[in-house]
Design an enzyme around this catalytic site. Structure first.
Site, mmCIF file in Angstrom:
data_model
loop_
_atom_site.group_PDB
_atom_site.id
_atom_site.type_symbol
_atom_site.label_atom_id
_atom_site.label_comp_id
_atom_site.label_asym_id
_atom_site.label_seq_id
_atom_site.Cartn_x
_atom_site.Cartn_y
_atom_site.Cartn_z
ATOM 1 N NE ARG A 4 -10.807 -5.132 1.076
ATOM 2 C CZ ARG A 4 -9.942 -4.159 1.356
ATOM 3 N NH1 ARG A 4 -10.330 -3.085 2.000
ATOM 4 N NH2 ARG A 4 -8.676 -4.236 0.955
ATOM 5 C CG ASP A 10 -13.484 6.429 -0.662
ATOM 6 O OD1 ASP A 10 -13.419 6.311 0.578
ATOM 7 O OD2 ASP A 10 -12.470 6.369 -1.402
ATOM 8 N NE ARG A 23 -3.853 0.620 1.994
ATOM 9 C CZ ARG A 23 -5.059 0.704 2.553
ATOM 10 N NH1 ARG A 23 -5.240 1.472 3.620
ATOM 11 N NH2 ARG A 23 -6.076 0.039 2.064
ATOM 12 C CD GLN A 73 -12.923 -1.571 -0.313
ATOM 13 O OE1 GLN A 73 -12.068 -1.456 0.549
ATOM 14 N NE2 GLN A 73 -14.124 -2.045 -0.049
ATOM 15 C CG HIS A 114 -8.546 0.270 -2.632
ATOM 16 N ND1 HIS A 114 -7.810 -0.850 -2.289
ATOM 17 C CD2 HIS A 114 -9.168 0.663 -1.481
ATOM 18 C CE1 HIS A 114 -7.975 -1.102 -0.993
ATOM 19 N NE2 HIS A 114 -8.791 -0.200 -0.484
ATOM 20 C CB CYS A 163 -14.119 1.379 0.453
ATOM 21 S SG CYS A 163 -13.535 3.075 0.480
HETATM 22 N N1 CP Z 1 -11.191 0.044 2.803
HETATM 23 C C1 CP Z 1 -9.918 -0.055 3.191
HETATM 24 O O1 CP Z 1 -9.018 -0.334 2.400
HETATM 25 O O2 CP Z 1 -9.724 0.134 4.519
HETATM 26 P P1 CP Z 1 -8.336 0.331 5.261
HETATM 27 O O3 CP Z 1 -7.760 1.632 4.802
HETATM 28 O O4 CP Z 1 -8.680 0.324 6.710
HETATM 29 O O5 CP Z 1 -7.432 -0.823 4.884
HETATM 30 N N1 NVA Z 2 -9.886 6.774 -1.131
HETATM 31 C C1 NVA Z 2 -9.488 6.368 0.189
HETATM 32 C C2 NVA Z 2 -9.723 4.894 0.374
HETATM 33 C C3 NVA Z 2 -9.375 4.366 1.729
HETATM 34 C C4 NVA Z 2 -9.564 2.900 1.847
HETATM 35 C C5 NVA Z 2 -8.035 6.714 0.412
HETATM 36 O O1 NVA Z 2 -7.224 6.500 -0.511
HETATM 37 O O2 NVA Z 2 -7.693 7.197 1.484
#
Ligand code: CP
Ligand code: NVA
Length: 302
Positions: free
Chosen positions: A290, A222, A103, A133, A130, A262
């Site tokens: 998930r 989101d 990530r 997700q 993502h 999400c």
């Molecule tokens: N939705 C999601 O990816 O959550 P986190 O940022 O908690 O991993």
């Molecule tokens: N769009 C958000 C998603 C978090 C899971 C971010 O990137 O912070």
């Protein structure tokens, strides 16, 4: 040849079906209390440049349940944070591990890592995409609705990583995707153009959230400020104020509409508390899934 999961575009339609079926099977197995350990003796390295609750826990618990081990690697505590060459990192990690989940900010970093690694690399979120997700959300929708057939999904809010992955999914699977984003906050131009080239009118971008949500059977939102954009939040709250998913907006959706997010969510910003905590919201089941989907992805790739 090793396979990675860097985006949804590179998957075959059939791959998505296989992931959904396997997730369903793994979920049932877990509910039945049966042990299943196909990744015994295997290790997943999880590189995090950004925070996470669901992604981290689901990958880590998923590895544990399948007999393997997950290593949490915060970039700040490794040589990655001190600028070690990504190619060296990839080649060396490939000698210790059986898979990498990352990530980070730049999609290009994930691609560079995957290009040099000899083990599967999984994109656990970048500024651009993502994919895990959205694969998980497709499983949730097919579980709740019985199939993805005839789905009309409205995505309301920021044209961010989640929105971009929805476009890739809609182009691949050909469901109706209506996006509503304020001007200046559109999804990635290249991804949107490619999606529309492939899926034509099945993908549409609106400025008016009511137009996007009309007759939708899934409404998705989101955060307005993603990780790394926190300093823009105040300004974004003003710009996005007409894009809140609330009761008024849902009044124009299909009667059986399902609301997804999400998470993490900000009640009173992108979604009202009444809606996210109300009967049409599936966000907790969505988050649970998930786990099952990460397990399916890891078993298939590793
Ligand atoms: N939705 C999601 O990816 O959550 P986190 O940022 O908690 O991993
Ligand atoms: N769009 C958000 C998603 C978090 C899971 C971010 O990137 O912070």
């Amino acid at each position: 040849m090793k396979k990675d999961l860097l985006n949804i575009s590179d998957l075959e339609r059939n791959d998505i079906g296989v992931i959904i079926e396997k997730s369903c099977w793994l979920k049932q197995l877990l509910k039945d209390g049966q042990s299943y350990t196909p990744l015994k003796g295997k290790t997943l390295g999880m590189i995090f440049d950004k925070s996470s609750t669901r992604t981290r826990i689901s990958f880590e618990v998923g590895m544990f349940q399948m007999g393997g081990k997950a290593l949490y690697l915060n970039s700040r505590d490794t040589q990655i944070g001190r600028g070690e060459d990504i190619g060296d990192t990839a080649r060396i990690m490939s000698r210790y591990l059986n898979g990498i989940m990352i990530r980070t900010y730049e999609q290009s970093l994930v691609e560079a890592l995957a290009g040099e690694a000899t083990i599967p690399v999984i994109n656990g979120l970048t500024d651009l995409l993502h994919p895990c997700q959205i694969l998980s959300d497709l499983f949730t929708i097919s579980e709740k609705r019985g199939s993805l057939e005839g789905m009309r999904l409205a995505y309301v809010g920021d044209g961010n990583n989640v929105a971009n992955s929805w476009i890739e999914a809609a182009a691949k699977l050909r469901f109706h995707l209506a996006l509503a984003c304020p001007e200046g906050y559109d999804p990635d131009g290249t991804i949107l153009r490619k999606g529309k080239d492939e899926a034509g009118d099945m993908i549409a971008l609106y400025r008016d959230p009511y137009e996007a949500v009309r007759e939708a059977n899934v409404v998705y939102t989101d955060v307005w400020a993603s990780m790394g954009q926190e300093h823009e939040l105040k300004e974004r709250i003003e710009i996005f104020s007409a894009f809140q998913v609330n009761e008024d907006l849902l009044a124009v959706a299909a009667k059986d509409v399902m609301v997804m997010h999400c998470l993490p969510a900000h009640r009173g910003e992108e979604i009202s508390a009444e809606v996210i905590d109300g009967p049409r919201s599936v966000v907790i089941d969505q988050a649970e899934n998930r786990l099952h989907v990460q397990k399916a992805i890891m078993e298939i790739l590793m």
